[in-house]
Design an enzyme around this catalytic site. Sequence first.
Site, PDB file in Angstrom:
ATOM      1  CG  ASP A   1     -32.573  33.096   0.307  1.00  0.00           C
ATOM      2  OD1 ASP A   1     -31.922  32.088  -0.030  1.00  0.00           O
ATOM      3  OD2 ASP A   1     -33.623  33.039   0.980  1.00  0.00           O
TER       4      ASP A   1
ATOM      5  CG  HIS B   1     -31.731  30.851   4.705  1.00  0.00           C
ATOM      6  ND1 HIS B   1     -30.997  29.788   4.245  1.00  0.00           N
ATOM      7  CD2 HIS B   1     -32.715  31.044   3.792  1.00  0.00           C
ATOM      8  CE1 HIS B   1     -31.520  29.349   3.121  1.00  0.00           C
ATOM      9  NE2 HIS B   1     -32.574  30.098   2.823  1.00  0.00           N
TER      10      HIS B   1
ATOM     11  CG  HIS C   1     -36.116  33.989  -3.531  1.00  0.00           C
ATOM     12  ND1 HIS C   1     -34.743  33.963  -3.521  1.00  0.00           N
ATOM     13  CD2 HIS C   1     -36.521  32.988  -2.704  1.00  0.00           C
ATOM     14  CE1 HIS C   1     -34.331  32.989  -2.738  1.00  0.00           C
ATOM     15  NE2 HIS C   1     -35.383  32.379  -2.222  1.00  0.00           N
TER      16      HIS C   1
ATOM     17  CG  HIS D   1     -10.690  71.054 -34.240  1.00  0.00           C
ATOM     18  ND1 HIS D   1     -11.544  70.357 -33.411  1.00  0.00           N
ATOM     19  CD2 HIS D   1     -10.764  70.420 -35.440  1.00  0.00           C
ATOM     20  CE1 HIS D   1     -12.094  69.347 -34.060  1.00  0.00           C
ATOM     21  NE2 HIS D   1     -11.634  69.352 -35.310  1.00  0.00           N
TER      22      HIS D   1
END
Length: 461
Positions: free
Chosen positions: A264, A260, A287, A364
């Site tokens: 998340d 789980h 979280h 150049h």
Amino acid sequence: MQKQKTLGSEFSLKGKGLHTGLNINVTFKPAQENHGYKIKRIDLEGEPVIDALAENVTNTQRGTVLSRNEVQVSTVEHALAALYAWGIDNCMIEVDAPEIPILEGSAGVFSENIKRVGTVEQNAPKDYYIVRHKIEVKDEKTGSSLVILPDDKLRIDVLIEFESPVLPNQFASLADINEFHSTIAESRTFVFLREIEMLLQNDLIKGGDLDNAIVIYDKKMEQGEMDGIADTLGLPHKNVKEFGYINDKPLVFPNEPARHKLIDVIGDMALIGKPIKGHIIAIKPGHKINNQLARLIRKDIKLNDIQAPIYDASEAPVMDINRIRELLPHRYPFLLVDKIIEIGGDYIVGIKNVTVNEPFFQGHFPQEPVMPGVLLVEAMAQTGGLLVLNSASEPERYSTYFMKIDGVKFRQKVVPGDTLIFRMQMLSPIRRNISTMKGYVFVGEKVVCEAEFMAQIIKNK
């Protein structure tokens, strides 16, 4: 080349909100390409649509909360994880409450319905966030850390650890996002029984019940106290002497709590707005720290809004210089593409190695050699020409002539020793032999030049 996806059709779900206990309706709708994930509170007239991006996260208490102009939607992570895992880039989520229903506390119902309605491929190319260097976040107080490392696809390893005889530590891993539905999605959230009284007192789990969480009993309490909590949640009475999971429904997986936490992580990483090619190692994730990593990635995306293509010099080109000479009329000293390393239906990636022996460096500039910007534009045009000609049935019989060049920007000088990476992208399909493109020149990961082109395809005389 992989393309963006949206839902095959819309679907709706009903359930209680974890925080409010309200009966909530949520509807997932297909969206146009380059739309992203957006959430709309349809119970509030005229309120703003919330972009599901990390910078809009305002709270991570019992689930990620997105806000805009004080309009909030919480517990979004399970729904976003399911959308992300099915490869959906664009979706409109309409909800009639300040949170998405908790359902059974996992991503399972969301994932099952996405499987049922299917996905539809769109025209826009899938825009990956390719991890080029390590990004890490740590919380010294909790010991939590997340690190993301370069990889050729998304991989996630999660380790959780608690001071608990029932759940001391667990590990979960996902090496293939296509296995999410069968091995991860149904893993439920979990809570310790010792925490429930505090959560109830603060009205944080009004909609919590046995169907949407694993309840863990791991620290002794009085039998009467335990029975009171059990009665409130509708749990069966258990003997206070027996530690363990006190749900009637058995665990879906032996390491269901760790799986789980992996859900998340996916849901919170979906907030970066792009699918990821990288390896995430999450130790004691939550979280708050998940969103800290997502914000760092969003910051990196903003600083490098266009990522350089990956160039492996050891891989064989898809077009070598001999094939390029067959398609382009340019010759020394004006053939400015050495090889093509990647080509798709609407984009192409080319390479030029810049050496001090280039003839233009003689003038150049003699004391400070710098490649003229106009030649960078010309090299992009030649690369774009190869993209157009590659789509023709007889490419040797056609030439491309550029009609217009807009939005030219030079960001950094090019000098001897640089390896130029050109990426040309069609802005629209070829119509009436007219092609429009956007081009970038990279040295390493830095954009040194960009421009938009319009070209005409003409049959050779």
